[in-house]
Design a protein around this motif. Sequence first.
Motif, short mmCIF file in Angstrom:
data_model
loop_
_atom_site.label_atom_id
_atom_site.label_comp_id
_atom_site.label_asym_id
_atom_site.label_seq_id
_atom_site.Cartn_x
_atom_site.Cartn_y
_atom_site.Cartn_z
N THR A 1 0.83 -1.21 0.00
CA THR A 1 0.00 0.00 0.00
C THR A 1 0.86 1.26 0.00
OG1 THR A 1 -1.73 -1.17 1.24
CG2 THR A 1 -1.82 1.24 1.23
N LYS B 1 -3.88 -2.19 -0.37
CA LYS B 1 -4.87 -1.46 -1.14
C LYS B 1 -4.27 -0.98 -2.44
CE LYS B 1 -7.74 2.70 -1.16
NZ LYS B 1 -8.66 2.12 -2.16
N PRO C 1 -12.37 -0.48 -3.06
CA PRO C 1 -11.43 -0.98 -2.05
C PRO C 1 -10.99 -2.40 -2.39
CG PRO C 1 -13.66 -1.04 -1.21
CD PRO C 1 -13.75 -0.41 -2.57
#
Length: 732
Positions: free
Chosen positions: A168, A515, A525
């Motif tokens: 992420t 993510k 998401p």
Amino acid sequence: MKPLSAWTLQTATELPQLTSIERLESTVLSLEFYLTSDSLWIVYYWPNRSKTAFRVVFGQTGKLSIKRINQIENGLSILLKSSTGKYCTHITFPDQRYPMFRYKTDFIPDTDLLLTYWPKDILCFTKNWKITASAKIHASQIGNRSGALYFSLNRPKTGSIFYFSNLTALNPYFEQTETSGSELVGGNWPEIGFSLPLSDHKSLSAGVNYTLCDSFVLLSEVVPKNAIETSSRYIEYLAKIYKYLPKPDTSTHAWPEIAEKGLKDMQFHSGYWTYGGGHHYLNAYVSDYKTPPEIMVQLAVLLPLVEYTKWKGEKNHPIIEKLKEGLWAFYDEDLKTIVRWLPALESNLDYSEEQKKPRVMDSWYLHHPLMNLARLAAKGDKEARELLLRSINYCMNVAKKFKYKWPVFYEMGTLKIIKAETAEGEGGEKDVPGTYADLMFKTWELTHKSHFLAEAKRSVKKLEGLGFDLFYQANNTTFSAVALLKLYKLTKQKRYLELSYVCLAGVFKNVQLWKCDYGNGKHFPSFFAVYPLKNAPYTAAYEEQEVYAGLYCYYEEAKGINMIPGLKLLIAEFIRYAISRIPYYFPTLLPQDMLTTTAKTGEIDPSLWVAIEDSRDGWEQAGQVGQEVYGAGISFSVIPRQYFKIPNEEFLIFIDYPLDQFTPKKQTLYLSIGGEDEMACKLQILLVGKKNYQFKLSSIKGKTTEPLTPNSITKEHLSFTVHAKQKLKLQW
């Protein structure tokens, strides 16, 4: 050992000649720092003096120099300079109870810069600084799944390392360079770990800060002895790192509204339905009138719809009656079983795929509808019970023919194998012995006939020793775990419980714990998404919903059982993220330009509240497979599990976690939140009538209570943040 790169040879030559420039110690861990010409290294010395080196900074052009070293909370901050820019790395101990550390490195280029070479960041050495010849790699990243790497140093027997890259943090890099987080963690021994995707056509911008790595390392002196220990420790180590992993916020959705919109679309939109043989049937995909109806599709929607109408307090729904009327048409009198394709329309099969032929069966497809019939029968559906019992002997005969090891495709009449393996040398559908066991156990619960239970026990023996190879399809592997847990509860034989861990380790290895926030990924998401198959390039709505339902069931069945550390944490967190994430399969919540206009099957209608099948890497369009009608039961499945009613009251309790207790007493409700380690979750009180209430929610601590303050209050709801294992009292 495979040939080494020049970079590895240079490192192996330099490191033994250097003196440590710094040491960092926790209560259980000591790390040494070394600076080679082009890299900053952390070196861990094992008790047997073997060494594992982690590259925290790579200077690309060499001439890397340290400008400053600062003490920070639980670690060090090191500032470095090269001819291309500035690096700042933080090395910390997230939890000093465990031999765990984290290194995060940021880079500011001096000029627009292409990165055309980037090595892996882990090298292992013997006590004499020779490259370690071999290791056992248990798991590594596949596609866009978690950036996890789990391996053991066996010769000499040294220990194991669980490595996790927080991808992420690299989203700005991926966005700028138009690269992906896919296939970054792994490698070929001895050059393993994480490496950046190369930016050979889109440069980094001068003066902009980019995170180049954010990695967690958990060390253990234990070398797992077998597949069960490997799987159990994978779960335990993942949960330990998960607690400290940066995690995105979740969204709260009005699931009852979504369910009613979906129900209305299903009832009145012609693209859902096909007529044949005197009955109406659901298509697999919206407006796919070419492919004959499938038994799996009908039951995949019927079961959660029955659950939903029961939750609503309704006796039935017209769609339920419509679906039930056509089920017996799938029964083949010659074979004495239900078949995949509706016999009345199987002449429409176009032979375009191996399974699109009359009487060709995919092994898991035989069991899945029977399992759903068993679930309906357990709810009192007599016709479902009869159809199940009329088909079950055929299923048992096939299992015995294949000796409980299932191919991919076979011909139903002759049992001739059409496709034996998923890929060359990989065997067939290895988790199907578990789904068969689940079916047998359910049938035993219905009939109490011992031969069904004996079949379940016989079948799960084929799961032993498979480890991560057991995983074939996420939903079926999860159902296998549930069956094994039930066998353990019945027999108290520990091997069943341990095999359930193997199944769940395969599921949690197949999730995306980061993510994707580049390209189209900004619009949906993806954190904690689960992939349907171990090599699938996309996540899929229906399989995600079934994994959610299966893990919810596993959690319920596991109450009172002493589980391995971290398992309940991971299950509870998966549930929390699933019910936040899954609505974004509905095209109504997505920008239309991220949806394909040329689906493989049927059509995409962005106005419908039915899921697209596939969400992909952020650079790809979604819905390429189609808009799946058999995923229409998603919302029907979530509501009975997360929305709780109080008899004679005009409010609902929503919680995005599993519960360990829900006990209403007069105008008081006692709750115990599930999960582990006080992870945060959401609780809402939803007002659904005209009655006025005064609510008081308190946390119970021993003999005292402490009032909780809502995060938000509206006319429709009160929202609270609560925690795993928290005991609560609600009064009104």
